[in-house]
Design an enzyme around this catalytic site. Structure first.
Site, PDB file in Angstrom:
ATOM      1  N   ARG A 193      -0.104  14.416  13.607  1.00  0.00           N
ATOM      2  CA  ARG A 193       0.386  14.216  12.242  1.00  0.00           C
ATOM      3  C   ARG A 193       0.366  15.469  11.373  1.00  0.00           C
ATOM      4  NH1 ARG A 193      -1.468   8.323  10.186  1.00  0.00           N
ATOM      5  NH2 ARG A 193       0.322   8.576   8.823  1.00  0.00           N
ATOM      6  N   ASP A 217       4.214   0.525  12.225  1.00  0.00           N
ATOM      7  CA  ASP A 217       3.046  -0.153  11.647  1.00  0.00           C
ATOM      8  C   ASP A 217       2.958  -1.632  12.055  1.00  0.00           C
ATOM      9  OD1 ASP A 217       2.223   2.174  10.495  1.00  0.00           O
ATOM     10  OD2 ASP A 217       2.792   1.643   8.444  1.00  0.00           O
ATOM     11  N   LYS A 258       0.836  -1.204   0.000  1.00  0.00           N
ATOM     12  CA  LYS A 258       0.000   0.000   0.000  1.00  0.00           C
ATOM     13  C   LYS A 258       0.870   1.253   0.000  1.00  0.00           C
ATOM     14  CE  LYS A 258      -1.815   1.692   4.004  1.00  0.00           C
ATOM     15  NZ  LYS A 258      -1.529   3.136   4.171  1.00  0.00           N
ATOM     16  N   ARG A 292      -8.755  -0.516   4.414  1.00  0.00           N
ATOM     17  CA  ARG A 292      -7.870   0.510   3.850  1.00  0.00           C
ATOM     18  C   ARG A 292      -6.508  -0.086   3.531  1.00  0.00           C
ATOM     19  NH1 ARG A 292      -6.555   4.635   7.696  1.00  0.00           N
ATOM     20  NH2 ARG A 292      -5.054   4.906   6.050  1.00  0.00           N
TER      21      ARG A 292
HETATM   22  C1  UD1 Z   1       3.939   6.841   6.619  1.00  0.00           C
HETATM   23  C2  UD1 Z   1       3.155   5.602   6.332  1.00  0.00           C
HETATM   24  C3  UD1 Z   1       2.514   5.075   7.618  1.00  0.00           C
HETATM   25  C4  UD1 Z   1       3.576   4.899   8.701  1.00  0.00           C
HETATM   26  C5  UD1 Z   1       4.417   6.155   8.870  1.00  0.00           C
HETATM   27  C6  UD1 Z   1       5.606   5.953   9.796  1.00  0.00           C
HETATM   28  C7  UD1 Z   1       2.431   5.983   4.046  1.00  0.00           C
HETATM   29  C8  UD1 Z   1       1.304   6.270   3.100  1.00  0.00           C
HETATM   30  N1  UD1 Z   1       2.122   5.920   5.343  1.00  0.00           N
HETATM   31  O1  UD1 Z   1       3.026   7.819   7.093  1.00  0.00           O
HETATM   32  O2  UD1 Z   1       1.904   3.825   7.334  1.00  0.00           O
HETATM   33  O3  UD1 Z   1       2.956   4.614   9.940  1.00  0.00           O
HETATM   34  O4  UD1 Z   1       4.947   6.572   7.593  1.00  0.00           O
HETATM   35  O5  UD1 Z   1       6.400   4.904   9.352  1.00  0.00           O
HETATM   36  O6  UD1 Z   1       3.548   5.773   3.633  1.00  0.00           O
HETATM   37  N2  UD1 Z   1       5.656  14.646  11.098  1.00  0.00           N
HETATM   38  C9  UD1 Z   1       5.783  15.996  11.401  1.00  0.00           C
HETATM   39  N3  UD1 Z   1       5.690  16.905  10.387  1.00  0.00           N
HETATM   40  C10 UD1 Z   1       5.493  16.533   9.078  1.00  0.00           C
HETATM   41  C11 UD1 Z   1       5.373  15.169   8.778  1.00  0.00           C
HETATM   42  C12 UD1 Z   1       5.456  14.245   9.805  1.00  0.00           C
HETATM   43  O7  UD1 Z   1       5.966  16.354  12.559  1.00  0.00           O
HETATM   44  O8  UD1 Z   1       5.410  17.399   8.213  1.00  0.00           O
HETATM   45  C13 UD1 Z   1       5.750  13.630  12.183  1.00  0.00           C
HETATM   46  C14 UD1 Z   1       4.474  12.803  12.352  1.00  0.00           C
HETATM   47  O9  UD1 Z   1       3.538  13.467  13.165  1.00  0.00           O
HETATM   48  C15 UD1 Z   1       5.010  11.538  12.979  1.00  0.00           C
HETATM   49  C16 UD1 Z   1       6.389  11.390  12.328  1.00  0.00           C
HETATM   50  O10 UD1 Z   1       6.707  12.660  11.787  1.00  0.00           O
HETATM   51  O11 UD1 Z   1       5.161  11.693  14.366  1.00  0.00           O
HETATM   52  C17 UD1 Z   1       6.469  10.361  11.218  1.00  0.00           C
HETATM   53  O12 UD1 Z   1       5.370  10.532  10.344  1.00  0.00           O
HETATM   54  P1  UD1 Z   1       5.479  10.296   8.768  1.00  0.00           P
HETATM   55  O13 UD1 Z   1       6.705   9.500   8.456  1.00  0.00           O
HETATM   56  O14 UD1 Z   1       5.295  11.582   8.068  1.00  0.00           O
HETATM   57  O15 UD1 Z   1       4.213   9.410   8.509  1.00  0.00           O
HETATM   58  P2  UD1 Z   1       3.439   9.358   7.147  1.00  0.00           P
HETATM   59  O16 UD1 Z   1       4.374   9.658   6.034  1.00  0.00           O
HETATM   60  O17 UD1 Z   1       2.177  10.140   7.268  1.00  0.00           O
END
Ligand code: UD1
Length: 418
Positions: free
Chosen positions: A122, A305, A22, A397
């Site tokens: 997030r 995950d 996914k 999902r």
């Molecule tokens: C992706 C995965 C999700 C997984 C996560 C962490 C996809 C579609 N989803 O989610 O399944 O659980 O990685 O491995 O690939 N953060 C910030 N600012 C930002 C972006 C992120 O503070 O602009 C923080 C988030 O709140 C979180 C951490 O960074 O605490 C990691 O999140 P992130 O790696 O961005 O998760 P996703 O990319 O949304």
């Protein structure tokens, strides 16, 4: 709303095939917006999040043809709208992945702000700051990110937090920017590497994928190619844990053992016997599992995950396991539901202390997010009695036909209308 009914107590045995990932399919589908010709994406899993992404692209006017075996042909030349509306983004945060490509190729994008979710706040500040560094004008109002740019300019971006979709968004944007960009503190997840491979096949010049620093030499144009997404390591880990918790023996085919190092290590530590080949993994759990300590971390660390599934394993293991969540701030909702099934869990801040019990007892439980739902299904597989798992739209999902795959392995599970 549909529910899953599980009668626990059957050891899983047999073979199943693992679907495409996914978390690789979603960014690769977003990357099709960058291509000057039609793209074909293969090994796409049949999942709700994929349907949402296709709907999002379709609403923009992108032409889509879904072939048999979930190969999708995408032609973005007919694009007429550059908007990701709230009603789609609220069901799938990964919709944010269209922001970088739309801006880089068409100079504008309007994407609903994702907001919070069950596992934490997030934010997407890293995505936004990175695009601003590349020269985008970004205005956030009425819950929407409205972005404009001429041709993006290369930039050196140090990402304050290590973010998977943030890295992907900025990598896609930089692929068409003028000059050479450097992304520091980049995510190393295999899905980031898969996207980089796809973009490079399209004509991008990205090096360093899989390390903390990406160097991206922007090009004028990217081309349509065929790409097959890599196997889903989280689905793989979930079925391995399902086999371990039920003390069964399963073989998973069409997967990629090299992507699961941290998970296989923990399952081995819990007592599982694991054999691997180039594209398969076999797991046998000969006796009651031992509790394991885990601490989640970005790849190659233990994936957040897979945290909920390992919590489920610990609930029935010998001894006490300590599970620390470092990636998301509020990812223990499944523990509260497992307590209702007789699990002995104490949560202290970002750590759950789980004292294994001989047996869980069935209870109606509610899934709060995708991986939490999977962990409740695993708990149901070993609980005495009938477990009802509610709100299973979360599971759809991210897991393709979960009840069919588990039933194929001998589980007593079925989907019922409420
Ligand atoms: C992706 C995965 C999700 C997984 C996560 C962490 C996809 C579609 N989803 O989610 O399944 O659980 O990685 O491995 O690939 N953060 C910030 N600012 C930002 C972006 C992120 O503070 O602009 C923080 C988030 O709140 C979180 C951490 O960074 O605490 C990691 O999140 P992130 O790696 O961005 O998760 P996703 O990319 O949304």
């Amino acid at each position: 709303m549909e529910r899953l009914l599980i009668r626990g107590g059957h050891a899983l045995e047999g073979e199943i095939r693992i679907s495409g990932a996914k978390n690789a399919a979603l960014p690769v589908l977003a990357a099709t917006l960058l291509a000057d010709g039609p793209m074909k994406v293969g090994n796409i899993p049949h999942l709700h999040d994929v349907t949402t992404t296709l709907e999002l692209l379709g609403r923009m006017g992108v032409q889509l043809t879904v072939h048999e075996g979930m190969e999708v042909e995408v032609d973005a030349s007919t694009i007429a709208s550059f908007r990701a509306p709230y009603e789609l983004v609220k069901t799938m945060r990964a919709s944010i992945l269209v922001l970088g490509p739309l801006l880089a190729r068409f100079g504008r994008a309007e994407v609903s702000l994702p907001g919070g979710c069950a596992i934490g706040s997030r934010p997407v500040d890293v995505h936004i700051r990175g695009l601003q560094a590349m020269g985008a004008q970004i205005d956030i109002s009425d819950g929407y990110i409205r972005a404009h740019a001429g041709r993006l300019q290369a930039a050196r971006v140090h990402m304050q937090v290590c973010t998977v979709t943030g890295t992907e968004n900025l990598m896609m944007a930089a692929a068409l920017a003028r000059g050479t960009s450097v992304l520091e503190n980049a995510a190393c997840e295999p899905e980031v590497v898969d996207l980089a491979d796809c973009l490079n096949a399209m004509g991008a010049r990205i090096s360093g994928a899989g390390t903390r620093t990406l160097v991206i030499e922007g090009v004028e144009q990217l081309y349509g190619v065929e790409h097959r997404v890599l196997p889903d390591r989280i689905e793989t880990g979930t079925y391995l844990t399902a086999a371990a918790i039920t003390r069964g023996r399963v073989k998973l085919k069409d997967t990629a053992p090299e992507l699961l190092g941290a998970v296989l290590d923990k399952l081995t530590e819990s007592g599982a016997e694991i054999r691997t080949g180039a594209d398969w993994i076999e797991l046998h759990m000969p006796e009651r599992p031992r509790a394991v300590d885990i601490s989640t971390a970005p790849y190659p660390g233990f994936p957040t995950d897979m945290q909920a599934q390992l919590c489920a394993l610990n609930t029935v293991a010998r001894g006490c396991g300590r599970v620390t969540e470092t990636v998301f701030e509020n990812r223990f909702m499944h523990c509260l539901e497992m307590q209702r099934m007789g699990a002995k869990i104490r949560i202290d801040g970002s750590t759950a202390y789980i004292q294994g019990v001989e047996r869980l007892t069935a209870a109606p439980v509610i899934a709060t997010d995708l991986r939490a739902s999977a962990s409740l299904v695993l708990a149901g597989l070993v609980a005495a009695g009938e477990t009802w798992v509610d709100r299973i739209y979360h599971i759809d999902r991210g897991y393709e036909c979960i009840e069919e795959k588990l039933a194929q392995l001998g589980a007593d599970i079925r989907r019922t209308p409420e």
